[in-house]
Design an enzyme around this catalytic site. Structure first.
Site, PDB file in Angstrom:
ATOM      1  CG  HIS A 165      -0.344  15.189  -1.542  1.00  0.00           C
ATOM      2  ND1 HIS A 165      -0.177  13.933  -1.228  1.00  0.00           N
ATOM      3  CD2 HIS A 165      -0.820  16.119  -0.754  1.00  0.00           C
ATOM      4  CE1 HIS A 165      -0.285  13.978   0.256  1.00  0.00           C
ATOM      5  NE2 HIS A 165      -0.585  15.581   0.691  1.00  0.00           N
ATOM      6  CG  ASP A 377      -0.390   9.188 -10.194  1.00  0.00           C
ATOM      7  OD1 ASP A 377      -1.254  10.463  -9.417  1.00  0.00           O
ATOM      8  OD2 ASP A 377      -0.999   8.506 -11.059  1.00  0.00           O
TER       9      ASP A 377
HETATM   10  C1  GDG Z   1      -3.201  11.666  -4.714  1.00  0.00           C
HETATM   11  C2  GDG Z   1      -2.578  12.118  -6.285  1.00  0.00           C
HETATM   12  C3  GDG Z   1      -0.075  10.834  -5.058  1.00  0.00           C
HETATM   13  C4  GDG Z   1      -6.834   2.474  -4.057  1.00  0.00           C
HETATM   14  N1  GDG Z   1      -7.762   1.478  -4.688  1.00  0.00           N
HETATM   15  C5  GDG Z   1      -8.185   0.883  -3.220  1.00  0.00           C
HETATM   16  C6  GDG Z   1      -6.920   1.239  -2.393  1.00  0.00           C
HETATM   17  N2  GDG Z   1      -6.415   2.069  -3.201  1.00  0.00           N
HETATM   18  C7  GDG Z   1      -5.949   3.149  -2.635  1.00  0.00           C
HETATM   19  C8  GDG Z   1      -4.392   2.376  -2.897  1.00  0.00           C
HETATM   20  C9  GDG Z   1      -3.060   3.540  -3.129  1.00  0.00           C
HETATM   21  C10 GDG Z   1      -4.243   4.889  -3.421  1.00  0.00           C
HETATM   22  O1  GDG Z   1      -5.717   3.850  -2.500  1.00  0.00           O
HETATM   23  C11 GDG Z   1      -4.251   5.530  -4.619  1.00  0.00           C
HETATM   24  O2  GDG Z   1      -3.428   6.489  -4.106  1.00  0.00           O
HETATM   25  P1  GDG Z   1      -2.574   7.219  -5.883  1.00  0.00           P
HETATM   26  O3  GDG Z   1      -1.442   7.178  -5.242  1.00  0.00           O
HETATM   27  O4  GDG Z   1      -2.390   5.526  -6.888  1.00  0.00           O
HETATM   28  O5  GDG Z   1      -3.756   8.099  -6.237  1.00  0.00           O
HETATM   29  P2  GDG Z   1      -4.461   9.522  -6.239  1.00  0.00           P
HETATM   30  O6  GDG Z   1      -5.787   8.995  -4.968  1.00  0.00           O
HETATM   31  O7  GDG Z   1      -4.546  10.226  -6.823  1.00  0.00           O
HETATM   32  O8  GDG Z   1      -3.627   9.888  -4.742  1.00  0.00           O
HETATM   33  C12 GDG Z   1      -1.277  10.916  -6.204  1.00  0.00           C
HETATM   34  C13 GDG Z   1      -1.304  10.960  -3.982  1.00  0.00           C
HETATM   35  O9  GDG Z   1      -2.174  11.716  -3.471  1.00  0.00           O
HETATM   36  C14 GDG Z   1      -0.471  10.061  -2.448  1.00  0.00           C
HETATM   37  O10 GDG Z   1       0.281  11.279  -2.525  1.00  0.00           O
HETATM   38  O11 GDG Z   1       0.916   9.546  -5.221  1.00  0.00           O
HETATM   39  O12 GDG Z   1      -0.299  11.585  -7.148  1.00  0.00           O
HETATM   40  O13 GDG Z   1      -2.884  11.868  -7.282  1.00  0.00           O
HETATM   41  O14 GDG Z   1      -2.366   4.133  -1.489  1.00  0.00           O
HETATM   42  O15 GDG Z   1      -3.744   1.225  -2.299  1.00  0.00           O
HETATM   43  N3  GDG Z   1      -6.764   0.509  -1.568  1.00  0.00           N
HETATM   44  C15 GDG Z   1      -7.727  -0.440  -1.026  1.00  0.00           C
HETATM   45  N4  GDG Z   1      -8.782  -0.809  -1.168  1.00  0.00           N
HETATM   46  C16 GDG Z   1      -9.072  -0.255  -3.296  1.00  0.00           C
HETATM   47  O16 GDG Z   1     -10.024  -0.738  -3.869  1.00  0.00           O
HETATM   48  N5  GDG Z   1      -7.395  -0.720   0.672  1.00  0.00           N
END
Ligand code: GDG
Length: 500
Positions: A165, A377
């Site tokens: 990821h 990222d």
């Molecule tokens: C890793 C990789 C890759 C966030 N705040 C809230 C909330 N979220 C949810 C978002 C989004 C998820 O969390 C965050 O996903 P990201 O992709 O931005 O980041 P990572 O957690 O670092 O994920 C990344 C991912 O894995 C998948 O492969 O994209 O690069 O680092 O879905 O919506 N959800 C809620 N409240 C919040 O305050 N409900």
């Protein structure tokens, strides 16, 4: 379908001797839950706690989740020492920063590697009792790279697939990893290795060529064949995504429409910038705040007319580096608000708490600009969610060129180098002054890409590429086999009726 990831998709909490469970947030949970739901599969992972817990108790906590979600959870338990060396240690103090090109943040403690292997062996022991021939085992992320090797040591011969990821670094950064050749060898035990982007897959094959000069690559498309001596595997790049239609639907729902209106009413005529990040130094939060400060200093017309809502989601809070980061963000927000606030305007509204999903989507929809500027990222799902939630066709995405999602959205969003305060400031101004028609056109293009390449596309293509299987081979079921007994990792623990 068996999913294995470091953590189970839940958060356990204890209060007055009572355990409660909440569905986890984060990228992996968001992406995989809609796939496993009602297919009766199994998700294997650590509970996130190191406390001793009676078996009856954990079953009581986990079973309602299975009932509701339609798949079972198989917990792996870690001791405090394992957590410190495997999770906080090798995974998060070495691989995480190094693979995000931040090698000066690494702590190469010599004890970490053995603990990393030992915990992967523990996962292998837990899994082997629960899998049968023909099961599709899909292992996720950097914590579990050696798991295929450990399972094959136990005689498991099935097909194992892996998805990374996070980014894969280029050779000049990867060479700094003290156990670099062992890690590459471990990856070669998978029948299929999935990366987020072509950049990551290329970095991987470049590293293979450095350490195994006999490496041969066949094919040029999204899936390639890798041959090293008598070892053969395949690798592909498949960008992860979200359930696009669901975001579109929820963003247009009555509830979100009302909440969006309420947010806009709170800010009157002011334009809104919105950022939501997990507390993590890879997300470039201080850099973004400095970019916003630069914008306020250089473009006085923004003063009093723009508000940045910075939503920060607590994460890895007990790790010192994250604690220091949190303090830096608190300080910067305080300084910026101190420098610019007036009687009726505060430039940054700062929140350190998770939001519920409708509230998050309402913020996406209410915001004139989505400001997403990670230093690096793997993908960044927030960027995709922001685009999909633009029910009013009025938002502009400002995105770091170092996020995997920039490979798909780069042509239609405003790309910035997150290390440049000037670029961030100029992109904010550019986004706020963009004509309505141009915004619509850009959103239309991005939405088209994301509707096609959604999370179901990702899973379908991953299954096809890794196992020649279709999602339909894992049909939805009315009933979940909830009654299947949990087999414990250690017989001694079973006797004591306790897990550590
Ligand atoms: C890793 C990789 C890759 C966030 N705040 C809230 C909330 N979220 C949810 C978002 C989004 C998820 O969390 C965050 O996903 P990201 O992709 O931005 O980041 P990572 O957690 O670092 O994920 C990344 C991912 O894995 C998948 O492969 O994209 O690069 O680092 O879905 O919506 N959800 C809620 N409240 C919040 O305050 N409900």
């Amino acid at each position: 379908m068996v999913i294995v990831s470091n953590r189970l998709p839940i958060v356990l909490r204890e209060s007055n001797g009572q355990w409660t469970m909440q569905k986890g947030s984060g990228g992996l949970v968001t992406a995989l839950s809609p796939i496993l739901e009602n297919r009766g599969g199994l998700w294997v992972g650590w509970t996130g706690i190191t406390k001793t817990m009676p078996i009856g108790e954990i079953k009581k906590v986990l079973d309602p989740f299975s009932l509701e979600s339609g798949f079972r959870l198989l917990p792996v338990f870690l001791t405090e020492e394992e957590r410190d060396l495997f999770y906080y240690g090798l995974s998060n103090e070495v691989i995480w920063p190094l693979f995000h090109d931040l090698q000066t943040r690494c702590r190469f403690d010599p004890g970490y590697w053995d603990a990393y292997l030992a915990v992967n062996r523990k996962y292998a022991r837990t899994i082997e009792r629960h899998v049968r021939e023909g099961d599709f085992i899909w292992i996720h992320d950097y914590h579990l790279i050696p798991l295929a090797e450990e399972l094959s040591r136990k005689g498991f011969e099935g097909n194992l697939a892996f998805f990374l990821h996070i980014p894969f670094p280029p050779p000049d950064i990867f060479v700094k990893f003290p156990w670099r050749k062992d890690l590459l060898r471990a990856l070669l035990h998978y029948g299929f290795i999935g990366f987020q982007t072509l950049r990551d897959r290329r970095n991987f094959t470049d590293c293979l060529r450095v350490f195994f000069p006999e490496t041969r690559i066949e094919g040029r498309g999204p899936i390639i064949r890798i041959l090293i001596g008598d070892v053969e595997t395949r690798a592909g790049h498949l960008p992860i995504s979200v359930d696009a239609e669901e975001f579109i639907r929820i963003s247009r729902s009555k509830e979100v429409t009302e909440r969006t209106q309420a947010i806009r009413n709170d800010f009157g005529q002011r334009r809104l910038l919105f950022s939501v990040d997990r507390l993590d130094y890879t997300k470039g939060i201080p850099e973004k705040l400095k970019g916003f400060r630069h914008a306020l200093r250089e473009f006085p017309e923004l003063k009093g007319t723009v508000t940045l809502i910075q939503q920060l989601v607590p994460s890895r809070e007990t790790v010192p580096a994250y604690h220091v980061l949190k303090e830096e963000i608190d300080r910067l927000v305080g300084q910026i608000n101190g420098e610019f606030s007036t009687g009726d305007w505060v430039p940054i509204v700062y929140r350190y708490q998770p939001m519920d999903r409708p509230e998050l989507i309402a913020h996406y929809r209410a915001a004139d600009v989505g400001l997403i500027t990670p230093l690096k990222d793997g993908m960044n799902l927030v960027a995709k969610e922001y685009v999909l939630s633009q029910a009013d066709n009025r938002g502009v995405l400002v995105l770091s060129e170092f996020a995997g999602s920039a490979m798909q959205l780069g042509e239609s969003c405003l790309l910035v180098n997150p290390y440049s305060v000037k670029e961030i400031a100029e992109a904010i101004v550019g986004a706020l002054s963009m004509p309505g028609e141009e915004k619509k056109r850009r959103l239309r293009n991005m939405r088209k890409t994301l509707r096609h390449h959604d999370v179901f596309w990702w899973v379908r293509n991953f299954l096809r590429a890794s196992a020649g299987r279709e999602l339909e081979d894992f049909p939805e079921r009315e009933l979940t086999p909830l009654s299947a007994p949990l087999v414990l990792e250690s017989k001694d623990m079973m006797r004591k009726e306790e897990w550590v």
